[in-house]
Design a protein around this motif. Structure first.
Motif, PDB file in Angstrom:
ATOM      1  N   MET A  21       0.817  -1.212   0.000  1.00  0.00           N
ATOM      2  CA  MET A  21       0.000   0.000   0.000  1.00  0.00           C
ATOM      3  C   MET A  21       0.849   1.259   0.000  1.00  0.00           C
ATOM      4  SD  MET A  21      -3.487  -0.592   2.150  1.00  0.00           S
ATOM      5  CE  MET A  21      -2.702  -0.372   3.713  1.00  0.00           C
ATOM      6  N   GLU A  24       2.369   2.472  -3.284  1.00  0.00           N
ATOM      7  CA  GLU A  24       1.488   3.127  -4.261  1.00  0.00           C
ATOM      8  C   GLU A  24       1.725   4.643  -4.314  1.00  0.00           C
ATOM      9  OE1 GLU A  24      -0.972   2.132  -6.551  1.00  0.00           O
ATOM     10  OE2 GLU A  24      -0.008   0.198  -6.259  1.00  0.00           O
ATOM     11  N   TYR A  42      -5.377   9.566  -2.394  1.00  0.00           N
ATOM     12  CA  TYR A  42      -4.801   8.264  -2.067  1.00  0.00           C
ATOM     13  C   TYR A  42      -4.329   8.238  -0.618  1.00  0.00           C
ATOM     14  CZ  TYR A  42      -2.184   4.010  -1.841  1.00  0.00           C
ATOM     15  OH  TYR A  42      -1.750   2.769  -1.437  1.00  0.00           O
ATOM     16  N   TYR A  46      -5.327   5.596   2.058  1.00  0.00           N
ATOM     17  CA  TYR A  46      -4.245   4.858   2.722  1.00  0.00           C
ATOM     18  C   TYR A  46      -4.396   4.921   4.242  1.00  0.00           C
ATOM     19  CZ  TYR A  46       0.429   3.776   4.472  1.00  0.00           C
ATOM     20  OH  TYR A  46       1.478   3.245   5.172  1.00  0.00           O
ATOM     21  N   SER A  49      -7.182   2.584   5.271  1.00  0.00           N
ATOM     22  CA  SER A  49      -6.749   1.188   5.162  1.00  0.00           C
ATOM     23  C   SER A  49      -5.694   0.833   6.205  1.00  0.00           C
ATOM     24  CB  SER A  49      -6.213   0.907   3.751  1.00  0.00           C
ATOM     25  OG  SER A  49      -7.260   1.015   2.824  1.00  0.00           O
ATOM     26  N   PRO A  89      -5.034  -3.450  -0.807  1.00  0.00           N
ATOM     27  CA  PRO A  89      -4.263  -2.481  -1.604  1.00  0.00           C
ATOM     28  C   PRO A  89      -4.904  -2.134  -2.947  1.00  0.00           C
ATOM     29  CG  PRO A  89      -2.786  -4.084  -0.619  1.00  0.00           C
ATOM     30  CD  PRO A  89      -4.182  -4.570  -0.357  1.00  0.00           C
ATOM     31  N   THR A  92      -7.819   0.180  -2.090  1.00  0.00           N
ATOM     32  CA  THR A  92      -7.268   1.463  -1.644  1.00  0.00           C
ATOM     33  C   THR A  92      -6.753   2.271  -2.832  1.00  0.00           C
ATOM     34  OG1 THR A  92      -6.613   0.440   0.445  1.00  0.00           O
ATOM     35  CG2 THR A  92      -5.563   2.528  -0.104  1.00  0.00           C
ATOM     36  N   GLY A  93      -6.024   1.615  -3.722  1.00  0.00           N
ATOM     37  CA  GLY A  93      -5.490   2.300  -4.902  1.00  0.00           C
ATOM     38  C   GLY A  93      -6.581   2.827  -5.808  1.00  0.00           C
ATOM     39  N   TYR A 108     -14.495  -1.186  -2.435  1.00  0.00           N
ATOM     40  CA  TYR A 108     -13.909  -1.124  -1.085  1.00  0.00           C
ATOM     41  C   TYR A 108     -14.880  -1.722  -0.066  1.00  0.00           C
ATOM     42  CZ  TYR A 108     -10.825   0.676   2.571  1.00  0.00           C
ATOM     43  OH  TYR A 108      -9.943   0.775   3.627  1.00  0.00           O
TER      44      TYR A 108
END
Length: 197
Positions: A21, A24, A42, A46, A49, A89, A92-93, A108
């Motif tokens: 993560m 990224e 992001y 992040y 997450s 990940p 999240t991305g 998500y």
């Protein structure tokens, strides 16, 4: 099964997920602030997450510390739980790139729901294993807020509410998830930081 080996394996997989993560994040192309501010969506995803994994790991550690033995069934459910977390990940991305769109938010939520169901299965398996059923271990696991929440009607209701919120305002999905995670992170059992075995 050696409990320490399963815990070490779990910790290693969780560390790899966190590493993926953070990778990224892109190094800015120049020294202007706007280059880094472009990554704020992001960064927010992040943070959520990261808290998600932190809360999950803490509660998982508590359950595994209480457990006397890890059965083959618990081992494989734990692997499924790790698999669900390994998808984080990607979710999240995607939210980080498209924070105002519904599809990444729904994805998500799907990963969060999948993770929640595997965690519920794992905690139930530990609580109801022959070594723990009707014991202090079982009672302590069943007193945990994540256990109570995931085994109640509040859990499916919260998924429905979050899905409806995403439909109306997509960013509400991850924002409500953050609030849930903060509540779960703060509301740990009284002895969760005292168990050392």
């Amino acid at each position: 099964m050696n409990k320490g080996r399963v815990e070490a394996y779990t910790d290693a997989v969780v560390a790899i997920i966190l590493t993926i993560m953070v990778l990224e994040f892109k190094t800015p192309d120049n020294a202007q602030w706007e280059e880094i501010t472009r990554q704020l969506p992001y960064f927010f995803a992040y943070i959520v997450s990261f808290i998600f994994i932190g809360v999950a790991w803490y509660n998982h550690h508590y359950m595994f510390t209480l457990a006397k033995r890890i059965t083959k069934k618990i081992y494989w459910i734990n692997n499924l739980w790790l698999f669900s977390m390994s998808l984080l990940p990607i979710a999240t991305g995607w939210i980080g790139k498209f924070p105002l769109y519904a599809n990444p938010e729904y994805f998500y939520l799907l990963i969060f729901t999948f993770w929640s169901l595997t965690y519920r299965w794992l905690s139930n398996a530990i609580s109801k294993s022959p070594d723990h059923v009707n014991s202090t271990v079982s009672q302590k696991i069943e007193q945990m807020l994540p256990f109570r929440f995931l085994n109640s009607w509040f859990f499916p209701l919260s998924v429905i509410i979050i899905a409806a919120c995403i439909y109306l305002i997509p960013l509400l999905g991850i924002t409500i998830t953050l609030i849930e995670l903060i509540i779960l992170g703060v509301s740990t059992t009284n002895d969760s930081d005292q168990i050392t075995k």
